[in-house]
Motif scaffolding. Structure first.
Motif, short mmCIF file in Angstrom:
data_model
loop_
_atom_site.label_atom_id
_atom_site.label_comp_id
_atom_site.label_asym_id
_atom_site.label_seq_id
_atom_site.Cartn_x
_atom_site.Cartn_y
_atom_site.Cartn_z
N THR A 197 50.26 -21.59 -89.18
CA THR A 197 48.87 -22.14 -89.27
C THR A 197 48.84 -23.44 -89.95
OG1 THR A 197 48.20 -19.83 -90.37
CG2 THR A 197 46.84 -21.48 -91.02
N ARG A 198 49.92 -23.97 -90.94
CA ARG A 198 49.90 -25.04 -91.20
C ARG A 198 50.17 -26.41 -90.16
NH1 ARG A 198 53.63 -27.39 -96.02
NH2 ARG A 198 52.83 -29.62 -96.17
N VAL A 199 51.18 -25.65 -89.26
CA VAL A 199 51.54 -27.04 -88.20
C VAL A 199 50.29 -27.11 -87.41
CG1 VAL A 199 53.12 -27.04 -86.31
CG2 VAL A 199 53.82 -26.45 -88.55
N THR A 200 49.82 -25.82 -87.07
CA THR A 200 48.69 -26.13 -85.76
C THR A 200 47.60 -26.71 -86.53
OG1 THR A 200 49.16 -23.92 -84.88
CG2 THR A 200 46.83 -24.74 -84.65
N GLY A 201 47.39 -26.52 -87.69
CA GLY A 201 46.23 -27.24 -88.65
C GLY A 201 46.36 -28.90 -88.54
N VAL A 202 47.63 -29.53 -88.55
CA VAL A 202 47.91 -30.63 -88.54
C VAL A 202 47.79 -31.27 -87.15
CG1 VAL A 202 49.76 -32.27 -88.42
CG2 VAL A 202 49.58 -30.61 -90.49
N TYR A 203 48.24 -30.46 -86.01
CA TYR A 203 47.80 -30.89 -84.68
C TYR A 203 46.22 -31.03 -84.54
CZ TYR A 203 52.60 -31.26 -83.21
OH TYR A 203 53.90 -31.72 -83.07
N ILE A 204 45.71 -29.99 -85.01
CA ILE A 204 44.00 -30.05 -84.86
C ILE A 204 43.39 -31.11 -85.48
CG2 ILE A 204 41.95 -28.66 -85.14
CD1 ILE A 204 43.44 -26.16 -84.45
N LEU A 205 43.97 -31.72 -86.55
CA LEU A 205 43.32 -32.74 -87.35
C LEU A 205 43.80 -33.80 -86.90
CD1 LEU A 205 42.26 -33.91 -90.04
CD2 LEU A 205 44.33 -33.91 -91.12
N LEU A 206 45.04 -34.13 -86.20
CA LEU A 206 45.31 -35.24 -85.44
C LEU A 206 44.10 -35.36 -84.07
CD1 LEU A 206 49.16 -35.14 -85.25
CD2 LEU A 206 47.56 -37.01 -86.33
N GLY A 207 44.08 -34.28 -83.59
CA GLY A 207 43.14 -34.18 -82.64
C GLY A 207 41.40 -34.61 -82.86
N LEU A 208 41.03 -34.29 -84.11
CA LEU A 208 39.93 -34.39 -84.54
C LEU A 208 39.69 -35.94 -84.90
CD1 LEU A 208 39.19 -31.55 -86.96
CD2 LEU A 208 37.84 -32.06 -84.68
N VAL A 209 41.04 -36.66 -85.51
CA VAL A 209 41.02 -38.01 -85.76
C VAL A 209 40.88 -38.69 -84.25
CG1 VAL A 209 42.30 -39.83 -86.57
CG2 VAL A 209 41.93 -37.72 -87.81
N GLY A 210 41.80 -38.22 -83.46
CA GLY A 210 41.45 -38.74 -81.95
C GLY A 210 40.23 -38.77 -81.50
N ALA A 211 39.44 -37.70 -81.83
CA ALA A 211 38.07 -37.60 -81.19
C ALA A 211 37.21 -38.64 -81.92
CB ALA A 211 37.77 -36.19 -81.52
N ALA A 212 37.37 -38.86 -83.05
CA ALA A 212 36.66 -39.76 -83.91
C ALA A 212 37.15 -41.15 -83.46
CB ALA A 212 37.01 -39.83 -85.42
N VAL A 213 38.31 -41.55 -83.03
CA VAL A 213 38.53 -42.97 -82.45
C VAL A 213 37.86 -42.98 -81.10
CG1 VAL A 213 40.50 -44.28 -81.52
CG2 VAL A 213 41.05 -42.89 -83.61
N LEU A 214 37.86 -41.92 -80.32
CA LEU A 214 37.36 -42.06 -78.92
C LEU A 214 35.71 -42.44 -79.17
CD1 LEU A 214 37.09 -41.86 -75.87
CD2 LEU A 214 37.09 -39.31 -76.11
N ALA A 215 35.20 -41.77 -79.95
CA ALA A 215 33.85 -41.81 -80.17
C ALA A 215 33.54 -43.31 -80.77
CB ALA A 215 33.19 -40.90 -81.31
N ALA A 216 34.23 -43.98 -81.53
CA ALA A 216 34.08 -45.27 -81.94
C ALA A 216 34.45 -46.33 -81.01
CB ALA A 216 35.03 -45.47 -83.31
N LEU A 217 35.11 -45.92 -80.04
CA LEU A 217 35.65 -46.97 -78.71
C LEU A 217 34.57 -46.87 -77.75
CD1 LEU A 217 39.36 -45.76 -78.01
CD2 LEU A 217 38.64 -48.06 -79.31
#
Length: 326
Positions: free
Chosen positions: A273-293
Motif C-alpha cells: 500500500t505504501r509503495v503503490t501510494g508513493v508511485y500514485i503520488l508521483l503520477g499525480l505530481v506528474g499530472a500537475a506538471v503536465l497541466a502547468a505545461l
C-alpha cells in the motif's frame, strides 16, 4: 447529437469493469489460474490472475460505443481496437500457457505499428509515427515489468489516463475516460488487498493504452510529446533504468525478477500500500506538471519534461543505492 457526459461514462464503465473483474476471478479460480509465491514474486499467497481482461473488455465496449456515436472515427477506432486485441490476446494466451518472449514481442511490435500507422495517417509525420511505435513497444513491456505489487499498475494507469483526459479536447478525452473507468472498476479487487492479479492480459494492454493516449494527445493537441509522457515517467524511469542495468551486467533482462526500486522497497519492509501510494503520488505530481505545461511553447514544454525525467532518474539512483542490499 447530444454531448456525452464524461462522468456518466466513467461511472457506467467502471461498474461494468467491476462486474467483469468479479467474473474473471470466478473463472480463474475454476481453472486454477493462479500465481504462486516464489523468489521472484512479491506476494505470499497463491492468487488468481487474468483480471486485466475486465479492463480490456471495458475499453473495447467503450470503443464500440464511440464508433456508434462518432461514425467518422469508426475506422481509426477499429484499428486501435485491433491493436488492443492483439496485445491482450497474446497476454491472455501467456497467462494460460507461457510463451517465448520473442513471440510476444513480435505481436507487441505489430500492434505498435498499427498505432504508428494511425499517427502517420493523421499527421503525415513519419518521425512522429516512428516515435509512437517505439514508445508503444516499450510501454507494453515496461508496464508488464512494473505490475508486481498490489494496485501499482492499474492505479498508476488510472492517474495517467485521467491526466491525459484533462489536457485533451472532447470528444477525444472520452477515450482516456474509458481507460480510466476500466482501471477504476478493477482496482478494488487488487488494492489494498489483491483478490486477483491483472496478469499479462492486463499489464501489456495498459502499456498499449497509455501509449495510444499519449499518441492521441500528440495528434489532437499542440503539447510536445515528451510533456505527454510526464505523468507516466515514474514507470518509464524505474523500468527503463532497471532493465538497462540488467542488460549492462549481462543478465537476462526479459526474465522475471525483483530488482525494480518498487520491488526492492517491498523486500526492505515497506507495505504494498505504501509503495503503490508513493508511485500514485508521483503520477499525480506528474499530472500537475503536465497541466502547468499546457500554456507554454512546445520547446519549453520539452525542456521541463526532460528536467522532470532527470529529477526522477536522480531519485531512482538514490533509492537504488539505499536499497542495494535487497
Amino acid at each position: 447529437m447530444r454531448d456525452v457526459d464524461p462522468w456518466m461514462v466513467l461511472l457506467v464503465l467502471a461498474l461494468l469493469s467491476a462486474g467483469l473483474t468479479w467474473l474473471a476471478r470466478r473463472y480463474a479460480l475454476q481453472r486454477q489460474l493462479l500465481d504462486h509465491p516464489g523468489e521472484r514474486r512479491s506476494h505470499r499467497v497463491a492468487t488468481p490472475r487474468g483480471g486485466g481482461i475486465a479492463i480490456v473488455v471495458t475499453v473495447l465496449a467503450g470503443t464500440a460505443a464511440g464508433a456508434f456515436l462518432y461514425p467518422a472515427a469508426a475506422p481509426q477506432l477499429a484499428v486501435f481496437a485491433a491493436g488492443l486485441v492483439m496485445v491482450a490476446g497474446i497476454g491472455w494466451w501467456d497467462d494460460h500457457r507461457p510463451l517465448p518472449a520473442v513471440r510476444r514481442l513480435l505481436v507487441h511490435m505489430l500492434a505498435s505499428a498499427l498505432l504508428a500507422g494511425l499517427a502517420w495517417q493523421a499527421t503525415g509525420n513519419a518521425l512522429q509515427a516512428l516515435l509512437l511505435f517505439l514508445v508503444a513497444t516499450a510501454l507494453v513491456n515496461l508496464w508488464n515489468f512494473m505490475d508486481g505489487i498490489n494496485g501499482i499498475a492499474s492505479g498508476y494507469a488510472l492517474v495517467g489516463a485521467l491526466s491525459l483526459a484533462v489536457v485533451m479536447p472532447m470528444p477525444f478525452a472520452l477515450i482516456a475516460v474509458v481507460v480510466a473507468a476500466g482501471c477504476l472498476g478493477f482496482l478494488p479487487f487488487n488494492f489494498p488487498r489483491a483478490r486477483i492479479f491483472m496478469g499479462d492480459v492486463g499489464s501489456g494492454a495498459l502499456g498499449y493504452l497509455m501509449a495510444a493516449l499519449a499518441g492521441l494527445g500528440s495528434v489532437v493537441t499542440d503539447i510536445h510529446w515528451l510533456a505527454l509522457l510526464v505523468p507516466l515517467s515514474a514507470f518509464i524511469v524505474d523500468a527503463g533504468f532497471t532493465l538497462s542495468s540488467r542488460m549492462l551486467t549481462g543478465q537476462r533482462w526479459m526474465e522475471p525478477h525483483t530488482q525494480h526500486v518498487y520491488q526492492r522497497a517491498v523486500k526492505a519492509g515497506s507495505s504494498h500500500t505504501r509503495v503503490t501510494g508513493v508511485y500514485i503520488l508521483l503520477g499525480l505530481v506528474g499530472a500537475a506538471v503536465l497541466a502547468a505545461l499546457v500554456p507554454l511553447p512546445p520547446l519549453q514544454q520539452a525542456g521541463v519534461a526532460v528536467a522532470w525525467g532527470a529529477l526522477l532518474a536522480c531519485l531512482w539512483a538514490v533509492m537504488r543505492v539505499r536499497l542495494r542490499n535487497y
